[in-house]
Design a protein around this motif. Structure first.
Motif, PDB file in Angstrom:
ATOM      1  N   GLU A   1     -37.874   5.301  30.844  1.00 18.61           N
ATOM      2  CA  GLU A   1     -37.651   6.449  29.962  1.00 18.61           C
ATOM      3  C   GLU A   1     -38.055   7.743  30.667  1.00 18.61           C
ATOM      4  O   GLU A   1     -37.357   8.757  30.577  1.00 18.61           O
TER       5      GLU A   1
ATOM      6  N   ASP B   1     -40.391  -0.153  30.275  1.00 20.14           N
ATOM      7  CA  ASP B   1     -39.577   0.734  29.449  1.00 20.14           C
ATOM      8  C   ASP B   1     -40.087   2.174  29.532  1.00 20.14           C
ATOM      9  O   ASP B   1     -39.288   3.116  29.572  1.00 20.14           O
TER      10      ASP B   1
ATOM     11  N   SER C   1     -35.424   8.552  33.143  1.00 23.87           N
ATOM     12  CA  SER C   1     -34.234   9.038  32.435  1.00 23.87           C
ATOM     13  C   SER C   1     -34.350  10.524  32.135  1.00 23.87           C
ATOM     14  O   SER C   1     -33.402  11.286  32.367  1.00 23.87           O
TER      15      SER C   1
END
Length: 96
Positions: free
Chosen positions: A15, A11, A18
Motif C-alpha cells: 500500500e 499488505d 502504491s
C-alpha cells in the motif's frame, strides 16, 4: 491509467509503494494514475486482472508473471538503488 500492483510483500508495504507510485507518476506529469495493490500469494492473478481491468501490471516480486496486460518490473520501487526512474519511464509508455 489503472495500475495493478502485484506484490509478495506485506499488505502495508504494498500500500505504501502504491501511494509512492501514484505520487511519483504525478511528479512526472502522469496525473491520472490509479493504483491497486494485491498480494501474489493470497490472490489469483487472472481473477484480479479481470476484476480491476488494469492498463498495466507492476510486479514487486522477482517471480515472472503470465498476464494478459503489459507487465513492468517494479523491483526498483522496492530497492531504490536499482533506479526507480526505469519504472516510471516504462509506465509513461502506457500512459494515455
Amino acid at each position: 491509467m489503472k495500475v495493478l500492483i502485484i506484490s509478495g510483500t506485506t499488505d502495508a508495504k504494498a500500500e505504501k509503494i502504491s501511494k509512492e507510485l501514484v505520487a511519483g507518476c504525478k511528479k512526472r506529469g502522469m496525473n491520472e494514475v490509479e493504483a491497486v495493490a494485491v498480494n501474489l500469494f493470497t490472490s489469483d492473478l487472472k481473477e484480479m486482472e479481470e476484476r480491476h481491468n488494469p492498463d498495466v501490471i507492476v510486479r514487486l516480486t522477482p517471480k515472472s508473471l503470465a498476464a494478459g496486460k503489459p507487465v513492468v518490473d517494479g523491483m526498483p520501487l522496492v530497492y531504490a538503488f536499482m533506479g526507480p526512474d526505469k519504472v516510471y519511464n516504462e509506465l509513461k509508455q502506457y500512459y494515455k
